[in-house]
Design a protein around this motif. Structure first.
Motif, short mmCIF file in Angstrom:
data_model
loop_
_atom_site.label_atom_id
_atom_site.label_comp_id
_atom_site.label_asym_id
_atom_site.label_seq_id
_atom_site.Cartn_x
_atom_site.Cartn_y
_atom_site.Cartn_z
N GLY A 96 0.79 -1.22 0.00
CA GLY A 96 0.00 0.00 0.00
C GLY A 96 0.82 1.27 0.00
N THR A 97 1.96 1.26 0.71
CA THR A 97 2.74 2.48 0.86
C THR A 97 4.08 2.45 0.14
N GLY A 98 4.58 1.24 -0.17
CA GLY A 98 5.89 1.11 -0.79
C GLY A 98 7.04 1.10 0.20
N GLU A 99 6.73 1.29 1.49
CA GLU A 99 7.76 1.28 2.53
C GLU A 99 8.46 -0.07 2.56
N CYS A 100 9.78 -0.04 2.71
CA CYS A 100 10.57 -1.27 2.81
C CYS A 100 10.79 -1.58 4.28
N PHE A 101 10.37 -2.76 4.71
CA PHE A 101 10.51 -3.16 6.10
C PHE A 101 11.95 -3.56 6.44
N THR A 102 12.69 -4.04 5.46
CA THR A 102 14.02 -4.57 5.73
C THR A 102 15.14 -3.57 5.46
N ASP A 103 14.87 -2.50 4.73
CA ASP A 103 15.86 -1.46 4.46
C ASP A 103 15.13 -0.13 4.26
N PRO A 104 15.04 0.68 5.32
CA PRO A 104 14.26 1.93 5.24
C PRO A 104 14.72 2.91 4.16
N SER A 105 15.91 2.73 3.60
CA SER A 105 16.37 3.64 2.55
C SER A 105 15.73 3.33 1.19
N LEU A 106 15.06 2.18 1.07
CA LEU A 106 14.42 1.78 -0.18
C LEU A 106 12.92 2.04 -0.14
N VAL A 107 12.37 2.44 -1.27
CA VAL A 107 10.92 2.66 -1.39
C VAL A 107 10.48 2.13 -2.75
N LEU A 108 9.41 1.36 -2.74
CA LEU A 108 8.81 0.82 -3.96
C LEU A 108 7.68 1.76 -4.38
N ARG A 109 7.71 2.25 -5.60
CA ARG A 109 6.65 3.16 -6.05
C ARG A 109 5.33 2.42 -6.14
N THR A 110 4.28 3.04 -5.61
CA THR A 110 2.94 2.46 -5.62
C THR A 110 2.01 3.33 -6.46
N TYR A 111 0.93 2.72 -6.91
CA TYR A 111 -0.08 3.41 -7.71
C TYR A 111 -1.45 3.07 -7.16
N ARG A 112 -2.36 4.01 -7.24
CA ARG A 112 -3.74 3.74 -6.82
C ARG A 112 -4.42 2.87 -7.86
N THR A 113 -5.32 2.00 -7.38
CA THR A 113 -6.10 1.15 -8.27
C THR A 113 -7.57 1.27 -7.93
N ARG A 114 -8.37 0.88 -8.88
CA ARG A 114 -9.81 0.75 -8.65
C ARG A 114 -10.33 -0.27 -9.64
N ILE A 115 -11.51 -0.81 -9.34
CA ILE A 115 -12.14 -1.77 -10.24
C ILE A 115 -13.45 -1.18 -10.71
N VAL A 116 -13.60 -1.07 -12.02
CA VAL A 116 -14.79 -0.50 -12.63
C VAL A 116 -15.33 -1.51 -13.63
N GLY A 117 -16.53 -2.02 -13.38
CA GLY A 117 -17.13 -2.98 -14.30
C GLY A 117 -16.27 -4.22 -14.50
N GLY A 118 -15.57 -4.66 -13.45
CA GLY A 118 -14.73 -5.84 -13.54
C GLY A 118 -13.34 -5.59 -14.10
N MET A 119 -13.06 -4.34 -14.50
CA MET A 119 -11.75 -3.98 -15.08
C MET A 119 -10.90 -3.29 -14.01
N VAL A 120 -9.65 -3.75 -13.86
CA VAL A 120 -8.70 -3.08 -12.97
C VAL A 120 -8.18 -1.85 -13.70
N GLU A 121 -8.25 -0.71 -13.03
CA GLU A 121 -7.70 0.52 -13.57
C GLU A 121 -6.61 1.02 -12.63
N VAL A 122 -5.56 1.59 -13.20
CA VAL A 122 -4.42 2.09 -12.46
C VAL A 122 -4.31 3.58 -12.74
N GLU A 123 -4.11 4.35 -11.68
CA GLU A 123 -3.96 5.80 -11.84
C GLU A 123 -2.48 6.13 -12.09
N LEU A 124 -2.23 6.68 -13.28
CA LEU A 124 -0.89 7.06 -13.69
C LEU A 124 -0.82 8.55 -13.92
#
Length: 116
Positions: free
Chosen positions: A86-114
């Motif tokens: 959800g946040t991209g926070e790294c539990f094992t190395d605080p200097s690393l962050v994984l980029r995250t994107y919001r999602t939603r499902i509309v009519g059975g389709m996964v949509e990603v906010e870019l």
């Protein structure tokens, strides 16, 4: 005279939610970006950058899906760094962050906010 161009986010269709298996990641090529989609439970889908923040290798969709308490996680398949989906926070190395994107499902389709 100067103009400011404001970048806006846009929702982009990725795939049908039923095409994603629970507890596994899949890669979606969205424009020039590789996005890892992870279906955790039911219709709960997370989207993160497919590139490992530690190595830059495009492997995150093949990561190990799990949890830390109530927080869903993915571990890099290379060096096993564990990230909060959800946040991209790294539990094992605080200097690393994984980029995250919001999602939603509309009519059975996964949509990603870019970014637009």
């Amino acid at each position: 005279m100067s103009f400011t161009i404001e970048r806006t986010a846009a929702w982009n269709p990725a795939c049908e939610v039923d095409e994603l298996e629970h507890g596994w990641g899949e890669v979606a090529l969205m424009g020039a970006q590789q996005i890892a989609l992870v279906r955790v439970t039911g219709d709960e889908v997370y989207a993160v950058d497919h590139h490992d923040p530690h190595t830059g290798a495009p492997v995150m969709a093949r990561g190990i899906v799990g949890s830390r308490g109530e927080r869903p996680t993915i571990a890099s398949p290379l060096h096993k760094e564990v990230y909060d989906l959800g946040t991209g926070e790294c539990f094992t190395d605080p200097s690393l962050v994984l980029r995250t994107y919001r999602t939603r499902i509309v009519g059975g389709m996964v949509e990603v906010e870019l970014d637009g």
